[in-house]
Scaffold this motif. Sequence first.
Motif, PDB file in Angstrom:
ATOM      1  N   ALA A  54       0.821  -1.027   0.047  1.00  0.00           N
ATOM      2  CA  ALA A  54       0.011   0.061  -0.104  1.00  0.00           C
ATOM      3  C   ALA A  54       0.843   1.194   0.094  1.00  0.00           C
ATOM      4  N   ILE A  55       2.007   1.195   0.655  1.00  0.00           N
ATOM      5  CA  ILE A  55       2.869   2.561   0.714  1.00  0.00           C
ATOM      6  C   ILE A  55       3.469   2.562  -0.771  1.00  0.00           C
ATOM      7  N   ALA A  56       4.234   1.440  -1.191  1.00  0.00           N
ATOM      8  CA  ALA A  56       4.510   1.749  -2.499  1.00  0.00           C
ATOM      9  C   ALA A  56       3.690   2.043  -3.597  1.00  0.00           C
ATOM     10  N   GLN A  57       2.789   1.457  -3.583  1.00  0.00           N
ATOM     11  CA  GLN A  57       1.499   1.841  -4.559  1.00  0.00           C
ATOM     12  C   GLN A  57       1.061   3.447  -4.230  1.00  0.00           C
ATOM     13  N   GLY A  58       1.061   3.768  -3.081  1.00  0.00           N
ATOM     14  CA  GLY A  58       0.459   5.227  -2.542  1.00  0.00           C
ATOM     15  C   GLY A  58       1.688   6.239  -3.419  1.00  0.00           C
ATOM     16  N   LYS A  59       3.023   5.975  -3.012  1.00  0.00           N
ATOM     17  CA  LYS A  59       3.823   6.733  -3.711  1.00  0.00           C
ATOM     18  C   LYS A  59       3.894   6.810  -5.110  1.00  0.00           C
ATOM     19  N   ALA A  60       3.682   5.755  -5.677  1.00  0.00           N
ATOM     20  CA  ALA A  60       3.655   5.764  -7.328  1.00  0.00           C
ATOM     21  C   ALA A  60       2.390   6.419  -7.767  1.00  0.00           C
ATOM     22  N   TYR A  61       1.377   5.999  -6.998  1.00  0.00           N
ATOM     23  CA  TYR A  61       0.060   6.413  -7.532  1.00  0.00           C
ATOM     24  C   TYR A  61       0.012   8.000  -7.521  1.00  0.00           C
ATOM     25  N   GLY A  62       0.548   8.598  -6.536  1.00  0.00           N
ATOM     26  CA  GLY A  62       0.378  10.112  -6.448  1.00  0.00           C
ATOM     27  C   GLY A  62       1.280  10.709  -7.512  1.00  0.00           C
ATOM     28  N   ALA A  63       2.533   9.924  -7.817  1.00  0.00           N
ATOM     29  CA  ALA A  63       3.388  10.362  -9.037  1.00  0.00           C
ATOM     30  C   ALA A  63       2.728  10.448 -10.207  1.00  0.00           C
ATOM     31  N   ILE A  64       1.808   9.366 -10.499  1.00  0.00           N
ATOM     32  CA  ILE A  64       1.252   9.158 -11.790  1.00  0.00           C
ATOM     33  C   ILE A  64      -0.074  10.173 -11.849  1.00  0.00           C
ATOM     34  N   MET A  65      -0.803  10.215 -10.753  1.00  0.00           N
ATOM     35  CA  MET A  65      -2.130  11.060 -11.107  1.00  0.00           C
ATOM     36  C   MET A  65      -1.798  12.465 -10.745  1.00  0.00           C
ATOM     37  N   LEU A  66      -0.761  12.719 -10.438  1.00  0.00           N
ATOM     38  CA  LEU A  66      -0.423  14.372 -10.263  1.00  0.00           C
ATOM     39  C   LEU A  66       0.508  14.728 -11.270  1.00  0.00           C
ATOM     40  N   GLY A  67       1.157  13.691 -11.951  1.00  0.00           N
ATOM     41  CA  GLY A  67       2.182  14.013 -12.861  1.00  0.00           C
ATOM     42  C   GLY A  67       3.195  14.783 -11.952  1.00  0.00           C
ATOM     43  N   MET A  68       3.484  14.286 -10.809  1.00  0.00           N
ATOM     44  CA  MET A  68       4.511  15.027  -9.986  1.00  0.00           C
ATOM     45  C   MET A  68       5.104  14.102  -8.993  1.00  0.00           C
ATOM     46  N   ALA A  69       6.344  14.072  -9.167  1.00  0.00           N
ATOM     47  CA  ALA A  69       7.147  13.016  -8.365  1.00  0.00           C
ATOM     48  C   ALA A  69       7.215  13.164  -6.821  1.00  0.00           C
ATOM     49  N   GLY A  70       7.588  12.098  -5.902  1.00  0.00           N
ATOM     50  CA  GLY A  70       7.495  12.336  -4.767  1.00  0.00           C
ATOM     51  C   GLY A  70       8.184  13.404  -3.821  1.00  0.00           C
ATOM     52  N   ARG A  71       9.070  13.776  -4.229  1.00  0.00           N
ATOM     53  CA  ARG A  71       9.834  15.043  -3.867  1.00  0.00           C
ATOM     54  C   ARG A  71       9.063  16.307  -3.907  1.00  0.00           C
ATOM     55  N   ALA A  72       8.543  16.349  -5.069  1.00  0.00           N
ATOM     56  CA  ALA A  72       7.656  17.733  -5.370  1.00  0.00           C
ATOM     57  C   ALA A  72       6.244  17.481  -4.422  1.00  0.00           C
ATOM     58  N   GLN A  73       5.770  16.365  -4.517  1.00  0.00           N
ATOM     59  CA  GLN A  73       4.562  16.210  -3.759  1.00  0.00           C
ATOM     60  C   GLN A  73       4.854  16.509  -2.177  1.00  0.00           C
ATOM     61  N   MET A  74       5.775  16.072  -1.725  1.00  0.00           N
ATOM     62  CA  MET A  74       6.004  16.354  -0.346  1.00  0.00           C
ATOM     63  C   MET A  74       6.293  17.706  -0.007  1.00  0.00           C
ATOM     64  N   ALA A  75       6.915  18.609  -1.096  1.00  0.00           N
ATOM     65  CA  ALA A  75       7.105  20.042  -1.061  1.00  0.00           C
ATOM     66  C   ALA A  75       5.884  20.466  -1.151  1.00  0.00           C
ATOM     67  N   ARG A  76       5.086  20.110  -1.952  1.00  0.00           N
ATOM     68  CA  ARG A  76       3.606  20.744  -1.884  1.00  0.00           C
ATOM     69  C   ARG A  76       2.886  20.618  -0.698  1.00  0.00           C
ATOM     70  N   ALA A  77       2.943  19.420  -0.229  1.00  0.00           N
ATOM     71  CA  ALA A  77       2.360  19.094   1.197  1.00  0.00           C
ATOM     72  C   ALA A  77       2.751  20.038   2.200  1.00  0.00           C
ATOM     73  N   GLU A  78       4.127  20.310   2.214  1.00  0.00           N
ATOM     74  CA  GLU A  78       4.730  21.059   3.416  1.00  0.00           C
ATOM     75  C   GLU A  78       4.172  22.514   3.227  1.00  0.00           C
ATOM     76  N   GLN A  79       4.222  23.006   1.929  1.00  0.00           N
ATOM     77  CA  GLN A  79       3.363  24.473   1.783  1.00  0.00           C
ATOM     78  C   GLN A  79       2.070  24.456   1.759  1.00  0.00           C
ATOM     79  N   GLN A  80       1.461  23.648   1.155  1.00  0.00           N
ATOM     80  CA  GLN A  80       0.098  23.701   1.147  1.00  0.00           C
ATOM     81  C   GLN A  80      -0.626  22.399   1.622  1.00  0.00           C
ATOM     82  N   ALA A  81      -0.771  22.055   2.862  1.00  0.00           N
ATOM     83  CA  ALA A  81      -1.140  20.677   3.409  1.00  0.00           C
ATOM     84  C   ALA A  81      -2.714  20.571   2.936  1.00  0.00           C
ATOM     85  N   TYR A  82      -3.318  21.805   2.937  1.00  0.00           N
ATOM     86  CA  TYR A  82      -4.922  21.493   2.431  1.00  0.00           C
ATOM     87  C   TYR A  82      -5.228  20.920   1.262  1.00  0.00           C
TER      88      TYR A  82
END
Length: 142
Positions: A54-82
């Motif tokens: 579930a963790i591996a799938q969630g990491k990859a799923y976010g990347a593909i669905m958002l077109g945004m790799a994990g590092r960029a997602q984490m930065a976005r989550a830190e800046q805009q948690a909502y």
Amino acid sequence: MAELSLNRARSIIRKALAKGREEGFKPLSVVVLDTGGHVKAFEREDGAAPGRFAIAQGKAYGAIMLGMAGRAQMARAEQQAYFMAAVNGVYGGQVVPVPGGVLVRDKRGNIMGAVGVTGDTSDNDVIAAVAGIEAVGLTPEE
């Protein structure tokens, strides 16, 4: 969009797991998703926790669905948690916005899928994913 073949997905997994063993990482779990977010291939090393899919799938799923790799997602989550909370609501809680979700691009920059790795630190998970992707002649976006 170009798609990853099953054979190439399996090769990515083999090479990512080999890199983990070479580096002395904890047992890894690796998933490869296609451009629709569907599982192309998955392996969990002996000794890896059973919930790692579930963790591996969630990491990859976010990347593909958002077109945004994990590092960029984490930065976005830190800046805009909502925003990431809303995204997770839209996708049923399936997005894990941390490093280890790596986009797979062809030589022209087209997204072919995503790789999710979990089991060690997020930075080490990325190292394994990148090694697998590069080993098959594709370009990782971490």
